[in-house]
Design an enzyme around this catalytic site. Sequence first.
Site, mmCIF file in Angstrom:
data_model
loop_
_atom_site.group_PDB
_atom_site.id
_atom_site.type_symbol
_atom_site.label_atom_id
_atom_site.label_comp_id
_atom_site.label_asym_id
_atom_site.label_seq_id
_atom_site.Cartn_x
_atom_site.Cartn_y
_atom_site.Cartn_z
ATOM 1 N N TRP A 242 0.779 -1.315 0.048
ATOM 2 C CA TRP A 242 -0.026 -0.053 0.192
ATOM 3 C C TRP A 242 0.959 1.026 -0.082
ATOM 4 O O TRP A 242 0.593 2.162 -0.726
ATOM 5 C CB TRP A 242 -0.924 0.082 1.284
ATOM 6 C CG TRP A 242 -2.199 -0.715 0.977
ATOM 7 C CD1 TRP A 242 -2.650 -2.024 1.568
ATOM 8 C CD2 TRP A 242 -3.459 -0.177 0.439
ATOM 9 N NE1 TRP A 242 -4.025 -2.162 1.277
ATOM 10 C CE2 TRP A 242 -4.329 -1.197 0.475
ATOM 11 C CE3 TRP A 242 -3.645 0.734 -0.556
ATOM 12 C CZ2 TRP A 242 -5.617 -1.026 -0.061
ATOM 13 C CZ3 TRP A 242 -4.756 1.182 -1.157
ATOM 14 C CH2 TRP A 242 -5.783 0.156 -0.950
ATOM 15 N N TRP B 49 -12.694 16.492 2.794
ATOM 16 C CA TRP B 49 -11.639 15.891 3.254
ATOM 17 C C TRP B 49 -10.284 16.609 3.484
ATOM 18 O O TRP B 49 -9.448 16.164 3.879
ATOM 19 C CB TRP B 49 -11.373 14.540 2.363
ATOM 20 C CG TRP B 49 -11.424 14.959 0.910
ATOM 21 C CD1 TRP B 49 -12.399 15.108 -0.138
ATOM 22 C CD2 TRP B 49 -10.168 15.083 0.109
ATOM 23 N NE1 TRP B 49 -11.967 15.434 -1.382
ATOM 24 C CE2 TRP B 49 -10.430 15.385 -1.123
ATOM 25 C CE3 TRP B 49 -8.902 15.202 0.687
ATOM 26 C CZ2 TRP B 49 -9.505 15.664 -1.921
ATOM 27 C CZ3 TRP B 49 -7.979 15.472 -0.273
ATOM 28 C CH2 TRP B 49 -8.150 15.723 -1.656
ATOM 29 N N TRP C 252 -7.016 9.483 3.092
ATOM 30 C CA TRP C 252 -8.057 10.318 3.328
ATOM 31 C C TRP C 252 -9.095 10.168 2.093
ATOM 32 O O TRP C 252 -10.378 10.386 2.119
ATOM 33 C CB TRP C 252 -7.592 11.796 3.430
ATOM 34 C CG TRP C 252 -7.589 12.135 4.766
ATOM 35 C CD1 TRP C 252 -6.172 12.088 5.588
ATOM 36 C CD2 TRP C 252 -8.410 12.576 5.874
ATOM 37 N NE1 TRP C 252 -6.832 12.323 6.792
ATOM 38 C CE2 TRP C 252 -7.834 12.722 7.108
ATOM 39 C CE3 TRP C 252 -10.011 12.424 5.721
ATOM 40 C CZ2 TRP C 252 -8.718 12.973 8.258
ATOM 41 C CZ3 TRP C 252 -10.619 13.068 6.582
ATOM 42 C CH2 TRP C 252 -9.954 13.250 8.096
#
Length: 541
Positions: free
Chosen positions: A345, A428, A451
């Site tokens: 990731w 956000w 986010w």
Amino acid sequence: MSKTAAAIENNANNNDGNNHQPHYLMWFRRDLRVHDNTALAAICERANTDNAKLSAVFFLTPEQWQTHDMSLTQLDHIARTLPILAQKLQALNITLTVQICPSFTDCIAALSALCESNNISCVMANHEYEGNEIARDEQLTKQLAKTDIEFIRWHDQCILPPQTITTNDNSMYQVFTPFYKKWRHTLEVGDIQIHTAPAITNNEQINLISSEFSANTIQAIEALCKETVHDYQQYLQTHECYQYIDTDKQISQARTAYPAGEAEACHRLTQFISDDINHYDVSRDVPSLHATSHLSAYLTIGALSPRLCYLQATKALGELHRNDGDNFDSGDNNDINRWISELAWRDFYRHVLDYKPELIRHQAYKHETDKKINWSYDEDAFAAWREGKTGVPLVDAAMRCLNATGFMHNRLRMVTAMFLTKDLLIDWRWGERYFMQQLIDGDFASNNGGWQWSASTGTDSAPYFRIMNPFSQAKTHDSDGIFLKTWLPELEPIPASILHSEDKMRKALSKNGAFADIDYPIPMVEHKLARQLAIAEFKKE
């Protein structure tokens, strides 16, 4: 003539007698380690081959970091790491100079002057992938080329560099799972190289002090770094979002939780592989256990190599294979493979940033989705969220933990981000910036990716209709309320069964409720209704 230029000219005069010997420069950025540092190993090898001198430099850029919202705890972590790095470089016969250059523009001027005055013909550094950093490096490349000085950069932040994991038509993967499968396959059939920097065999003492705002001894570096941290702290305390944070306590907590240096980082990696990785898939979601690796702060500033992390994890898989013989299937070990996927990731979000550099300019990955949402900019609601006063225990505990320590558990990052963007429908970008202002491990690629995942505007993001219920999340991952009551001591008298139910919480805290005298707010929104409103907002054309 400026003080910096004058100091450099004087230094050049002192070095005139050594101009026959080539002189190279290692520029440290977010790679504050000696072991498996790609650029450092490369320039050390070249210096020895060419019988060249080698110096090293790091620029403290406080004004630039302010514009990037770097947290106080992260700057302090860098400041604590630099003297340790200087000491380790001494073992390689390399002197590190640390200099204050307020902005990246100042870095370009200072580094160009250093090269010219010290007869440096080659500079090496590791790539950085954010917009301002790329622009700085491109400008520096042009500047140095005017005097035939090489500027060579190496890929080092990722296990596999950007643009190396692509689809069959050479485009960037839009979804993590196929990216991960190809990433993993590429590593399994390839050969990861760990880079070892040799000591410089012919490196006399070199003085690169270029201004009154620089240092090249361990004691002087410590003093300069402490002064920079102090000034940064004073600056932050003038900002509204720090008025309710005890920055002295926050730094103290971070220093205790994250001792500086690559030796500490490597020790933690070894300890995690030995003690916790075999329980990671389950225990990683329980915030009270401290069972995650806690290596992100070291990876962020480059005190630890991501390749070393991967190799240690795969070594653990291999040992399980030897112990279990023919009955072993590496795909069955969810714990180790889950942690390896977290490393993937990290690579993925850096690859995405390289593919879409406009993300650094506050743009959403899914622009059309982001554009149609009527985001809220309610400053009072945002203040309640950031200060941990929403009336939702898990959200408040997580935010108070962040404000006190500079760290937040990964699952709680998702819960708090989804609460802000879905329950409160607040943009956000506000939350993304606040996390960067507080996190010791804040880096743009991972923070932005997380986010936008939570806000359903990013690559491979959570479907807009899957909205975490913070009460059920607390019940699942903090069933006894240990984490909640650690950070919300006022809730100690309330049973966990009540804390995990919004309806029971509202009743217990109401005027005639059993815990009406407790100083804690009633939940500021009703989750079920907020979820319906958010879904309607995302569904509209």
